[in-house]
Scaffold this active site. Structure first.
Site, short mmCIF file in Angstrom:
data_model
loop_
_atom_site.label_atom_id
_atom_site.label_comp_id
_atom_site.label_asym_id
_atom_site.label_seq_id
_atom_site.Cartn_x
_atom_site.Cartn_y
_atom_site.Cartn_z
N CYS A 1 -13.43 2.13 -28.87
CA CYS A 1 -14.84 2.52 -28.98
C CYS A 1 -15.55 2.39 -27.64
O CYS A 1 -16.34 1.46 -27.42
CB CYS A 1 -15.51 1.67 -30.05
N GLY B 1 0.80 -1.22 0.00
CA GLY B 1 0.00 0.00 0.00
C GLY B 1 0.82 1.27 0.00
O GLY B 1 0.28 2.36 0.12
N ARG C 1 -6.16 2.21 -15.91
CA ARG C 1 -6.47 2.85 -14.62
C ARG C 1 -7.40 4.06 -14.71
O ARG C 1 -8.31 4.18 -13.90
CB ARG C 1 -5.17 3.22 -13.88
N GLU D 1 4.65 -6.24 1.63
CA GLU D 1 4.32 -6.51 0.23
C GLU D 1 4.20 -5.24 -0.61
O GLU D 1 3.10 -4.90 -1.07
CB GLU D 1 3.02 -7.31 0.17
N PRO D 2 5.28 -4.53 -0.82
CA PRO D 2 5.19 -3.34 -1.67
C PRO D 2 4.95 -3.73 -3.12
O PRO D 2 5.60 -4.64 -3.64
CB PRO D 2 6.58 -2.70 -1.52
N GLY D 3 4.01 -3.07 -3.76
CA GLY D 3 3.74 -3.33 -5.18
C GLY D 3 4.10 -2.11 -6.00
O GLY D 3 5.25 -1.94 -6.41
N TYR E 1 0.45 -1.54 -12.55
CA TYR E 1 -0.95 -1.73 -12.96
C TYR E 1 -1.19 -1.09 -14.33
O TYR E 1 -2.23 -0.53 -14.60
CB TYR E 1 -1.92 -1.19 -11.89
N TYR F 1 -10.61 3.23 -12.58
CA TYR F 1 -10.71 3.87 -11.26
C TYR F 1 -10.97 5.37 -11.33
O TYR F 1 -11.01 6.03 -10.29
CB TYR F 1 -9.39 3.72 -10.48
#
Ligand code: PLP
Length: 423
Positions: free
Chosen positions: A347, A244, A317, A278-280, A376, A321
Site C-alpha cells: 500500500c 563501485g 531499489r 571493495e567490489p560489491g 541490494y 532510487y
C-alpha cells in the site's frame, strides 16, 4: 548453457527452468546463479592478475552489504575473496562463512563500541576510520584489549562519477569520509596514540561507475595526497581504493576492466603500498533475479496494470532510487508486446517496478523475473505490510539449494510483545 538463458521457450538458470523453482519454493523468491558469481569474480581477479605483478595483487574485499546470505559468502570465500563489513552483524556473518580475520576489513560511518570490540577481538585486518571520535574510541578499546589496531582514514576526495546522486559517496557534502585537511589532522592525532597505527587511506566514491576516467581522477588525487602525507613523514603502506564497479541493469556501457586495471598499474602501483578493493554489486548483482507471479491485471484511465506478488518490500531499489530493472516473462516469451505498469501489492504509490514498459503479454498466473536483483535486493528487504521475507535459492548447474527459507508468520509475529496490562 549456463547463467540465465531461454531453453524450449522457458527462462532457465543453468539447467533448471525457473518455473520448476517457482513450483517448488513458491513466489516471490530470489534465485541466484553460482556460476555467474564465479565468472564475475574471475573476470575482475583475472584482469588484475594479468595487469599487476603477482606479489602486488590487491585484496579483493567483497562489500557484503550487497548480499550477505551465508551461502553467497561461503561461495565467495571459497573462491579466495576477502570481505568488507559495515556492521557487527556483517562481521558475524563473515566469520561464520569462514573468512580469515586478516581478510576482513571493517568499515562503517557509525561503528558502535560493541562493534569495534567485536572487530578487535576477531583481529580484523583494519578499521576504516570515518571520524576522530571513532579513532579515539578504537584507541581506547584497543588499549583495553592490549592490542595495536591498524587503521586507515576514509578520505572524501570530492570526486563524482556515480550513476546517480543517491549512490554517490565521495563528493563534498556526502556524509562519508573526511576532507583532506581532516585526514592530515587524523594522522597527527593517531601518531600520539599508543594503540592505533595509521597505515593509509581509503576512498569509495560511489557505485555504478562506468568510466575509467572517474577512477583515474580519483587515483590522481590519491597519489597527490599520498605524496603530501609522505612529505610530512607519515607512513602510507595501505591504500583501499573502494568499489563501485558497474553491472548491467539496462543498456549502460560497462567499465572496461582492463583499462581500469591499467589505471591502477599506472597510478596506484608505483605508490608501493598494499592495495585493497571493495567490489560489491559487481560480484553478485547480475547473478540474481526476483522471481514473481502475476496476480491480477487491470485497466485504469487507459493504462494496463499487472499486479505481481513481489513488492517494494522485497526489492526496494526502484522505489528507493528510481532504479530501472529489466523484467521478463518466464514462458510465452515471444508473445506480442504490450505496455504495462508492473506493480506490487504494498500500500504505497511507490510500489512500482516499471511504468509503461513494453513486455510480452502476460496474464494472471504467469511467472516473471525482475533482473539484476542479486545485489541490494534481499538485504534491503523489509517486512513492510507484514510480508514475510522471500526465500533465496542458489543454483549451480543441476544443483539447487535453498539458502534461506521463506520467513514464517511465526518468525514475523513472534518478536512482538503485547503488554500484560493490555491483556
Ligand atoms: C557500498 C560500498 C561498496 C560497494 O559498492 P558497489 O557499488 O556495490 O561496488 C564498497 N565500499 C563501501 C565502503 C561501500 O559502502
Amino acid at each position: 548453457m549456463s547463467g540465465f538463458h531461454e531453453q524450449n521457450g522457458v527462462l532457465c538458470l543453468d539447467s533448471v527452468p525457473l518455473s520448476d523453482i517457482a513450483k517448488k519454493y513458491g513466489t516471490p523468491a530470489y534465485v541466484y546463479s553460482a556460476r555467474v558469481i564465479r565468472d564475475q569474480y574471475d573476470a575482475l581477479a583475472g584482469a588484475l592478475q594479468k595487469t599487476l605483478p603477482a606479489n602486488r595483487q590487491p585484496l579483493l574485499c567483497y562489500a557484503c552489504k550487497a548480499n550477505s546470505n551465508l551461502g553467497i559468502l561461503k561461495l565467495l570465500q571459497s573462491l579466495g575473496s576477502s570481505i568488507e563489513v559495515v556492521s557487527g552483524g556483517e562481521l558475524k556473518r563473515a566469520l561464520k562463512a569462514g573468512f580469515a580475520p586478516e581478510k576482513i576489513v571493517m568499515e562503517g560511518v557509525g561503528k558502535t563500541e560493541e562493534e569495534i570490540l567485536a572487530g578487535l577481538r576477531a583481529r580484523v585486518h583494519q578499521f576504516n576510520i570515518e571520524s576522530f571520535g571513532e579513532l579515539d574510541l578504537i584507541n581506547r578499546l584497543a588499549g583495553q584489549e592490549k592490542q595495536l589496531a591498524d587503521v586507515v582514514f576514509r578520505l572524501n576526495p570530492d570526486v563524482g562519477g556515480a550513476a546517480y546522486k543517491k549512490i554517490s559517496t565521495g563528493s563534498k557534502g556526502d556524509k562519508f569520509g573526511l576532507a583532506p585537511e581532516r585526514v592530515l589532522e587524523g594522522f597527527a592525532r593517531a601518531q600520539s596514540m599508543e594503540h592505533v597505527r595509521a597505515l593509509g587511506i581509503f576512498t569509495h566514491i560511489g557505485s555504478q561507475i562506468t568510466e575509467t576516467g572517474s577512477f583515474e581522477a580519483l587515483f590522481k588525487k590519491i597519489a597527490d595526497f599520498v605524496g603530501l602525507l609522505r612529505s610530512k613523514e607519515y607512513e602510507v603502506s595501505r591504500l583501499d581504493i573502494g568499489g563501485g564497479f558497474p553491472i548491467q541493469y539496462q543498456d549502460e556501457d560497462l567499465l572496461d576492466l582492463d583499462s581500469y586495471a591499467n589505471a591502477v598499474r599506472e597510478h596506484i602501483l608505483p605508490l608501493d603500498t598494499e592495495i585493497i578493493m571493495e567490489p560489491g554489486r559487481y560480484l553478485v548483482g547480475n547473478a540474481g533475479v526476483l522471481l514473481t507471479k502475476v496476480l491480477y491485471e487491470k485497466e485504469s484511465y487507459g493504462e494496463d496494470f499487472l499486479v505481481v506478488d513481489g513488492a517494494m518490500n522485497d526489492l526496494m531499489r526502484p522505489a528507493l532510487y528510481g532504479a530501472w530493472h529489466g523484467i521478463e516473462p518466464v514462458a510465452n516469451r515471444d508473445a506480442a508486446l504490450h505496455p504495462y505498469n508492473i506493480v506490487g501489492p504494498v500500500c504505497e504509490s511507490s510500489d512500482v517496478f516499471a511504468k509503461q514498459r513494453n513486455l510480452p503479454e502476460m496474464k494472471p498466473g504467469d511467472l516473471a523475473v525482475i533482473r539484476t536483483a542479486g545485489a541490494y535486493g534481499v538485504c534491503m528487504a523489509s517486512n513492510y505490510n507484514t510480508r514475510p521475507l522471500p526465500p533465496e535459492i542458489l543454483v549451480d548447474g543441476d544443483k539447487i539449494a535453498l539458502i534461506r527459507a521463506r520467513q514464517s508468520y511465526e518468525d514475523l509475529l513472534g518478536a512482538d510483545i503485547i503488554p500484560d496490562w493490555l491483556v
